[in-house]
Design an enzyme around this catalytic site. Sequence first.
Site, mmCIF file in Angstrom:
data_model
loop_
_atom_site.group_PDB
_atom_site.id
_atom_site.type_symbol
_atom_site.label_atom_id
_atom_site.label_comp_id
_atom_site.label_asym_id
_atom_site.label_seq_id
_atom_site.Cartn_x
_atom_site.Cartn_y
_atom_site.Cartn_z
ATOM 1 N N SER A 6 -9.327 0.251 8.130
ATOM 2 C CA SER A 6 -8.865 0.320 6.741
ATOM 3 C C SER A 6 -8.338 -0.991 6.178
ATOM 4 O O SER A 6 -8.124 -1.102 4.976
ATOM 5 C CB SER A 6 -7.790 1.402 6.594
ATOM 6 O OG SER A 6 -8.363 2.672 6.718
ATOM 7 N N LYS B 279 0.847 -1.185 0.000
ATOM 8 C CA LYS B 279 0.000 0.000 0.000
ATOM 9 C C LYS B 279 0.887 1.242 0.000
ATOM 10 O O LYS B 279 1.951 1.258 0.622
ATOM 11 C CB LYS B 279 -0.892 -0.038 1.242
ATOM 12 C CG LYS B 279 -1.886 1.105 1.392
ATOM 13 C CD LYS B 279 -2.732 0.858 2.645
ATOM 14 C CE LYS B 279 -3.687 1.999 2.926
ATOM 15 N NZ LYS B 279 -4.517 1.722 4.132
ATOM 16 N N SER C 82 -9.154 2.424 3.770
ATOM 17 C CA SER C 82 -8.257 3.081 2.838
ATOM 18 C C SER C 82 -7.356 2.118 2.058
ATOM 19 O O SER C 82 -6.609 2.557 1.166
ATOM 20 C CB SER C 82 -7.374 4.092 3.574
ATOM 21 O OG SER C 82 -6.535 3.448 4.512
#
Length: 506
Positions: free
Chosen positions: A179, A80, A155
């Site tokens: 997230s 990520k 996220s």
Amino acid sequence: MTLSMSWSEWADHDATALAERVRQGDVTPAELAAQAAAAIARVNGALDAVVEVFDDLVADPLADGMRPEGVFAGVPYLMKDLGPTLKGRRQEFGSMLMQGHRPADDSFLTRRIRRAGLNILGRTTTPEFGVCSAAENRLHVTRNPWNTGFTTNGSSAGTAAVVAAGVLPMSHATDGGGSIRIPAGATGNIGLKVSRGVFSLAPGLSDLSGLVSIQGCHSRSVRDTAAFVDHCRGGAPGEFMPFWTPAQSCCDLIRTDPSPLRIAMSHEWGDHRATPHFVAELERVGRLLEGLGHHVEWRLPPVDFRAAFAAQTTCYISNFAQVIAGHLARLGLERPPEELLEPINIKIWEAGLGLSYSERAAMQAVFNTTSRAFGAFFEDWDIVLTPITALPTPRIGAVDYLTSSTNPSVHDWFDHLWRNFAYTPLANLCGIPAISLPLAMQESGLPLGIQAQARQADDGLLLQLAAQIERALGGQWNGGMRPTVHVPSDRPEVAATRRGPASSPL
């Protein structure tokens, strides 16, 4: 280019199975990397989930120090675009402000991931600084592979999409309030948020200073997540708090079913309620667990939810404001340029810089009382079961949840988040483990994760329960259904739309 596997074969393998193929000499880490790069090219046009592929690590998986003798033996992995740093490689936080930013060093967890045999060969999308609930801005619009008219939530948006679409069996995720779990729930992946004291945030932060932030992964099998926890956990020298080691490894624990558990079901968290369909799906999963020998009742933890959500909002505002302030100082800027930072993040910066020590102390006092209340509840109950969200996954373009929102009040913006994402953030506040399992469906046809939370350090119990469910389902998470954008499909680059509500997978 000739690939080592058919696409159906590729998507049917989890990371553990791919690693075993490497150890048997059937494939090499370089062949796996080439197949992963081809899979990204095959679906990323429809999903917009991958920011960058590191071509040098596709060509040579050993170039950054990955240890092929690790448990994952060279399995491809994506990071990520925030969290652990990669020396000399871009990390841009999903933000125009951070374009071209290159950290000077690897983080401690990066080295652990490589030591475990994962080949970090690219970056996945995230909303700006990971703050909002979808990667949907000027840089990227990440779409849900089950129906590209919808977001993945966030996220950990890009990771959710690539794992669900069969691009990779496992990918990196982070969780400061849900997230990992929220996008896992919306895309049909397994997403575990571990307890404090498992994955290090060194050298930039500790579990004490990060407070609510946790690292982790998405996967499609319980054994992959268990192996990731076992082989990537541990503290760096100089941690502010002890890093605990379980008496039994997660990989060993998941081989046997847990003893009958006391499971509390709940969806009425303070002012927030799940939709009737979500409640019905939760009840159905409760019946499944009763059929596996567990005791299930409706029970609510005795928590002051309003105070807890307010404290969580204070934590986010103060933490993110300091992150933004640090980067502004590094760039020599006095305030965020409006063309480079999204409106809500500017408001967070403005609100957070003025927070006093007294306000932060009051926040910590609520963290303490909330954590103690959950702790007392777990003296009588082993698991708390909830839907992963209270409301359906938003469609692309729903700006209320985005940091591009023009909401004039940052506190009202956060209050709006809690209406949907009520069930995940308090696990971060308390430092307890929680997992999203792909056990239900939304009326839109998207997956609906069911969340299980447990007491501090019962991460292994959550994985043990997940493995018991996985065996009961014959390994068929999501009822054996797969997204419409999926690597093995005939035209994966075309974003087909699932029509009408899907049947429940159980």
